[in-house]
Design a protein around this motif. Sequence first.
Motif, mmCIF file in Angstrom:
data_model
loop_
_atom_site.group_PDB
_atom_site.id
_atom_site.type_symbol
_atom_site.label_atom_id
_atom_site.label_comp_id
_atom_site.label_asym_id
_atom_site.label_seq_id
_atom_site.Cartn_x
_atom_site.Cartn_y
_atom_site.Cartn_z
ATOM 1 N N LYS A 34 30.346 32.451 10.692
ATOM 2 C CA LYS A 34 31.801 32.504 10.634
ATOM 3 C C LYS A 34 32.277 32.759 9.207
ATOM 4 C CE LYS A 34 32.573 29.544 14.595
ATOM 5 N NZ LYS A 34 33.144 28.310 15.088
ATOM 6 N N ARG A 35 31.341 32.675 8.265
ATOM 7 C CA ARG A 35 31.635 32.971 6.869
ATOM 8 C C ARG A 35 30.707 34.089 6.420
ATOM 9 N NH1 ARG A 35 35.014 29.827 4.375
ATOM 10 N NH2 ARG A 35 34.265 30.400 2.328
ATOM 11 N N VAL A 36 31.221 34.937 5.546
ATOM 12 C CA VAL A 36 30.451 36.073 5.049
ATOM 13 C C VAL A 36 30.604 36.188 3.538
ATOM 14 C CG1 VAL A 36 30.547 37.444 7.173
ATOM 15 C CG2 VAL A 36 32.396 37.651 5.504
ATOM 16 N N GLN A 37 29.653 36.866 2.935
ATOM 17 C CA GLN A 37 29.805 37.264 1.543
ATOM 18 C C GLN A 37 30.393 38.664 1.592
ATOM 19 O OE1 GLN A 37 26.477 36.513 -0.940
ATOM 20 N NE2 GLN A 37 27.372 37.547 -2.684
ATOM 21 N N VAL A 38 31.380 38.911 0.750
ATOM 22 C CA VAL A 38 32.136 40.162 0.794
ATOM 23 C C VAL A 38 32.016 40.884 -0.538
ATOM 24 C CG1 VAL A 38 34.419 41.180 1.152
ATOM 25 C CG2 VAL A 38 33.815 39.048 2.331
ATOM 26 N N GLU A 39 31.805 42.189 -0.459
ATOM 27 C CA GLU A 39 31.910 43.029 -1.644
ATOM 28 C C GLU A 39 33.095 43.958 -1.408
ATOM 29 O OE1 GLU A 39 29.359 46.545 -3.483
ATOM 30 O OE2 GLU A 39 28.392 44.572 -3.710
ATOM 31 N N ALA A 40 34.075 43.878 -2.295
ATOM 32 C CA ALA A 40 35.277 44.710 -2.204
ATOM 33 C C ALA A 40 35.297 45.648 -3.398
ATOM 34 C CB ALA A 40 36.522 43.831 -2.194
ATOM 35 N N SER A 41 35.660 46.912 -3.144
ATOM 36 C CA SER A 41 35.724 47.851 -4.263
ATOM 37 C C SER A 41 36.918 48.788 -4.104
ATOM 38 C CB SER A 41 34.423 48.641 -4.387
ATOM 39 O OG SER A 41 34.098 49.272 -3.188
ATOM 40 N N PHE A 42 37.462 49.146 -5.251
ATOM 41 C CA PHE A 42 38.603 50.051 -5.316
ATOM 42 C C PHE A 42 38.495 50.825 -6.619
ATOM 43 C CE2 PHE A 42 43.124 50.852 -6.534
ATOM 44 C CZ PHE A 42 43.462 51.684 -5.475
ATOM 45 N N GLU A 43 38.467 52.144 -6.494
ATOM 46 C CA GLU A 43 38.304 53.022 -7.649
ATOM 47 C C GLU A 43 37.056 52.596 -8.414
ATOM 48 O OE1 GLU A 43 42.208 52.937 -9.442
ATOM 49 O OE2 GLU A 43 42.990 54.348 -7.965
ATOM 50 N N ASP A 44 37.173 52.171 -9.678
ATOM 51 C CA ASP A 44 35.977 51.836 -10.459
ATOM 52 C C ASP A 44 35.725 50.334 -10.568
ATOM 53 O OD1 ASP A 44 38.204 51.363 -11.982
ATOM 54 O OD2 ASP A 44 37.324 52.059 -13.860
ATOM 55 N N LYS A 45 36.415 49.526 -9.750
ATOM 56 C CA LYS A 45 36.269 48.075 -9.834
ATOM 57 C C LYS A 45 35.662 47.527 -8.548
ATOM 58 C CE LYS A 45 40.340 47.608 -12.730
ATOM 59 N NZ LYS A 45 41.749 47.286 -12.720
ATOM 60 N N SER A 46 34.899 46.439 -8.689
ATOM 61 C CA SER A 46 34.398 45.757 -7.496
ATOM 62 C C SER A 46 34.291 44.262 -7.779
ATOM 63 C CB SER A 46 33.067 46.333 -7.040
ATOM 64 O OG SER A 46 32.046 46.009 -7.931
ATOM 65 N N ILE A 47 34.441 43.468 -6.708
ATOM 66 C CA ILE A 47 34.312 42.016 -6.788
ATOM 67 C C ILE A 47 33.498 41.543 -5.590
ATOM 68 C CG2 ILE A 47 36.450 41.628 -8.086
ATOM 69 C CD1 ILE A 47 37.782 40.811 -5.423
ATOM 70 N N THR A 48 32.880 40.390 -5.749
ATOM 71 C CA THR A 48 32.129 39.751 -4.680
ATOM 72 C C THR A 48 32.669 38.348 -4.508
ATOM 73 O OG1 THR A 48 30.178 41.039 -5.252
ATOM 74 C CG2 THR A 48 29.806 39.084 -3.918
#
Length: 162
Positions: A34-48
């Motif tokens: 029910k929980r996940v690790q997420v990698e989000a990216s937009f243009e040249d940036k990313s966060i986890t």
Amino acid sequence: MSLKSKVFEVAVQGTHNLAIPDDIVLPFLEKGFKRVQVEASFEDKSITFHAALQKRHGSHFMMFSKNHQKALGIFPNDYFQLQFFEDTSKYGVEVPEEFNAVLYSDLDAHRIFESFTAGKKRGIIYMISRYKNSQTRIDKSILLCENLKKGIRENKDLLKPL
């Protein structure tokens, strides 16, 4: 091999919700995640970060905080990429090493902490994580452990000196 989704595009709905397609969510839910690790990216940036998969009115969604939006530099109607990974962390959130060290050095406080629900543990971890300075995280962790041993259980009181 751990579970991971394909990369997919989303946009923020409202102030901080992301609609997640069923084909992305269901493999995780079917395996009990029910929980996940997420990698989000937009243009040249990313966060986890870690997130909870939620369901409302038959649709799946997750929260995407203003801080995450700011870190990526996204605005309403911006589409950006997400990818989900199986969350193998113990608590479903990153634990500051200072809190971990203090907690594991105090067996009584550790025992009390481990008796809490998963959500309460995450809430406490978030309380410590919000401090940017390492020494402050150490000081707050020590205070929190002392308050746990004094019988304090309300989150709003755990970081108050008595």
